[in-house]
Design a protein around this motif. Structure first.
Motif, mmCIF file in Angstrom:
data_model
loop_
_atom_site.group_PDB
_atom_site.id
_atom_site.type_symbol
_atom_site.label_atom_id
_atom_site.label_comp_id
_atom_site.label_asym_id
_atom_site.label_seq_id
_atom_site.Cartn_x
_atom_site.Cartn_y
_atom_site.Cartn_z
ATOM 1 N N PHE A 235 -31.405 -3.368 49.994
ATOM 2 C CA PHE A 235 -30.124 -3.874 49.494
ATOM 3 C C PHE A 235 -29.800 -5.217 50.128
ATOM 4 C CE2 PHE A 235 -28.399 0.723 48.850
ATOM 5 C CZ PHE A 235 -29.044 0.813 47.634
ATOM 6 N N ALA A 236 -30.045 -5.336 51.423
ATOM 7 C CA ALA A 236 -29.773 -6.589 52.136
ATOM 8 C C ALA A 236 -30.669 -7.710 51.625
ATOM 9 C CB ALA A 236 -29.956 -6.395 53.640
ATOM 10 N N LEU B 110 -29.492 -13.386 46.431
ATOM 11 C CA LEU B 110 -28.378 -13.859 45.601
ATOM 12 C C LEU B 110 -27.421 -14.765 46.368
ATOM 13 C CD1 LEU B 110 -27.585 -10.591 43.647
ATOM 14 C CD2 LEU B 110 -28.694 -12.664 42.768
ATOM 15 N N ALA B 111 -27.644 -14.932 47.664
ATOM 16 C CA ALA B 111 -26.735 -15.724 48.501
ATOM 17 C C ALA B 111 -27.049 -17.209 48.458
ATOM 18 C CB ALA B 111 -26.778 -15.218 49.944
ATOM 19 N N ASN B 112 -27.768 -17.643 47.440
ATOM 20 C CA ASN B 112 -28.084 -19.054 47.242
ATOM 21 C C ASN B 112 -27.568 -19.446 45.867
ATOM 22 O OD1 ASN B 112 -30.074 -21.027 45.855
ATOM 23 N ND2 ASN B 112 -30.305 -21.428 48.049
ATOM 24 N N GLY B 113 -26.853 -20.542 45.801
ATOM 25 C CA GLY B 113 -26.242 -20.965 44.540
ATOM 26 C C GLY B 113 -27.223 -21.182 43.411
ATOM 27 N N ALA C 294 -35.020 1.737 55.105
ATOM 28 C CA ALA C 294 -35.738 0.954 54.087
ATOM 29 C C ALA C 294 -34.849 0.690 52.876
ATOM 30 C CB ALA C 294 -37.015 1.684 53.668
ATOM 31 N N LEU C 295 -34.081 1.686 52.469
ATOM 32 C CA LEU C 295 -33.181 1.527 51.333
ATOM 33 C C LEU C 295 -32.143 0.440 51.608
ATOM 34 C CD1 LEU C 295 -32.063 2.501 48.573
ATOM 35 C CD2 LEU C 295 -30.651 4.109 49.886
ATOM 36 N N PHE C 296 -31.474 0.517 52.741
ATOM 37 C CA PHE C 296 -30.434 -0.454 53.052
ATOM 38 C C PHE C 296 -31.000 -1.829 53.364
ATOM 39 C CE2 PHE C 296 -28.003 3.461 53.373
ATOM 40 C CZ PHE C 296 -26.899 3.115 52.602
#
Length: 94
Positions: free
Chosen positions: A14-15, A21-24, A9-11
């Motif tokens: 994070f993903a 944030l992977a969108n401009g 669940a933690l990782f």
């Protein structure tokens, strides 16, 4: 919840943040909000997007816990959830 499930669940969390944030446009919104709280109309104008599109991106950021809101009359204001979000953004930019 077992140790393995907690770790998963933690990782996964994070993903989810990395995906947000992977969108401009969302990255730009984080950058603008690092300068201070803004309402959606200001944010849309700042990033050159429609209010509807900007609201969609802000909901995504809110779902991951990166931004939070407050209502003042009919306006919704957005801000980073904490200084840690600003620190994360600063580290990514550097």
């Amino acid at each position: 919840m077992g140790e393995r499930a907690a770790k998963d669940a933690l990782f996964d969390g994070f993903a989810d943040i990395a995906k947000a944030l992977a969108n401009g446009r969302r990255a730009e919104l984080i950058d603008v909000l690092a300068q201070g709280e803004r309402h959606v109309d200001e944010l849309a104008d700042e990033i050159g997007q429609s209010v509807a599109n900007t609201s969609f991106h802000l909901r995504t950021l809110a779902t991951t816990g990166l931004v939070t809101t407050r209502r003042e009359g009919t306006r919704i204001y957005y801000r980073l959830t904490s200084d840690r979000v600003s620190e994360l953004w600063s580290a990514l930019r550097d």
